[in-house]
Design an enzyme around this catalytic site. Sequence first.
Site, PDB file in Angstrom:
ATOM      1  N   GLY A  15       2.363  24.992 -33.432  1.00  0.00           N
ATOM      2  CA  GLY A  15       1.888  23.883 -34.259  1.00  0.00           C
ATOM      3  C   GLY A  15       0.615  24.175 -35.033  1.00  0.00           C
ATOM      4  CB  ILE A  94      20.152  25.386 -38.353  1.00  0.00           C
ATOM      5  CG1 ILE A  94      19.590  26.820 -38.369  1.00  0.00           C
ATOM      6  CG2 ILE A  94      20.879  25.065 -39.652  1.00  0.00           C
ATOM      7  CD1 ILE A  94      20.646  27.886 -38.402  1.00  0.00           C
ATOM      8  CG  LEU A  95      17.077  20.062 -39.766  1.00  0.00           C
ATOM      9  CD1 LEU A  95      16.112  19.684 -40.869  1.00  0.00           C
ATOM     10  CD2 LEU A  95      17.001  19.069 -38.618  1.00  0.00           C
ATOM     11  CG  HIS A 111      11.101  31.487 -44.417  1.00  0.00           C
ATOM     12  ND1 HIS A 111      11.742  31.539 -43.200  1.00  0.00           N
ATOM     13  CD2 HIS A 111      11.258  32.713 -44.987  1.00  0.00           C
ATOM     14  CE1 HIS A 111      12.295  32.743 -43.055  1.00  0.00           C
ATOM     15  NE2 HIS A 111      12.013  33.472 -44.115  1.00  0.00           N
TER      16      HIS A 111
HETATM   17  C1  GRF Z   1       5.192  29.595 -39.230  1.00  0.00           C
HETATM   18  O1  GRF Z   1       4.813  30.908 -39.453  1.00  0.00           O
HETATM   19  C2  GRF Z   1       6.267  29.160 -40.177  1.00  0.00           C
HETATM   20  O2  GRF Z   1       6.314  29.901 -41.344  1.00  0.00           O
HETATM   21  C3  GRF Z   1       7.536  29.396 -39.417  1.00  0.00           C
HETATM   22  O3  GRF Z   1       7.209  29.192 -38.076  1.00  0.00           O
HETATM   23  C4  GRF Z   1       5.837  29.418 -37.869  1.00  0.00           C
HETATM   24  C5  GRF Z   1       5.307  28.227 -37.141  1.00  0.00           C
HETATM   25  O4  GRF Z   1       4.005  28.418 -36.665  1.00  0.00           O
HETATM   26  N1  GRF Z   1       8.576  28.536 -39.924  1.00  0.00           N
HETATM   27  P1  GRF Z   1       3.189  27.179 -36.073  1.00  0.00           P
HETATM   28  O5  GRF Z   1       4.032  26.561 -34.958  1.00  0.00           O
HETATM   29  O6  GRF Z   1       2.923  26.237 -37.189  1.00  0.00           O
HETATM   30  O7  GRF Z   1       1.936  27.802 -35.518  1.00  0.00           O
END
Ligand code: GRF
Length: 221
Positions: A15, A94-95, A111
């Site tokens: 998070g 995946i939604l 992403h």
């Molecule tokens: C991020 O690097 C994001 O790009 C990917 O998952 C990671 C989540 O990190 N989808 P966090 O839980 O926000 O620290």
Amino acid sequence: MNHRLKLAVLISGNGSNLQAIIDAIAQGLAAEIAIVISDKEQAFGLERAKKAGIPTKIFTAANYQNRDAFDRAIQESIESYQVDLIILAGYMRILGSEFVNAFPNRILNIHPALLPKYPGLKTYEAVLAAKEQKHGTTVHIVTRDLDSGPILAQAETNIETNETIETLKAKVQKLEHQLYPAVINLFAEHRLKIQNQQIYFNDQLLVKTGLQFRNGNFING
Ligand code: GRF
């Protein structure tokens, strides 16, 4: 008071992106997080939400008959909050199409790659193995196809010769923590708009490759 953009944030883990949004709101981003939803009970992001006084909900897939039922439960929960945007922040599921169709153009994802290159998992490993010179992060609209919805914005960094997965990840995540709140801010300020399936930035059509985010500024093309 102006309308604050109402968000639901979906997480599965650490998070840190959620934290970046919480911090940006504390510093004046005109948004509010109505609910943080996790599919993992142990997600550290839940602690972050609680500390910020944000309501949380956990949905455990094993408690539902199938993926559709699970998605539907989350969908109904989100609908009850009447949010403007659904922010995927490290949500590792995946939604389904029913969920995606319920919130057209209102689900965003971040992403860790310069899409359309490197969709899916293990992007850091893949770019290093391919000896790429650049890596970065993309905020895009979620459609039914994984990591392939319209690109809103990207931030990039150079890959140095001695780069490791850890050093690259640290650099990209730092960019993510700036980029995601900045994109949400564009929506809050009505500078990013979606009308008739077209995306506009400052009332100009957005280029296909999305906005480039450099030193805190967005460039369209
Ligand atoms: C991020 O690097 C994001 O790009 C990917 O998952 C990671 C989540 O990190 N989808 P966090 O839980 O926000 O620290």
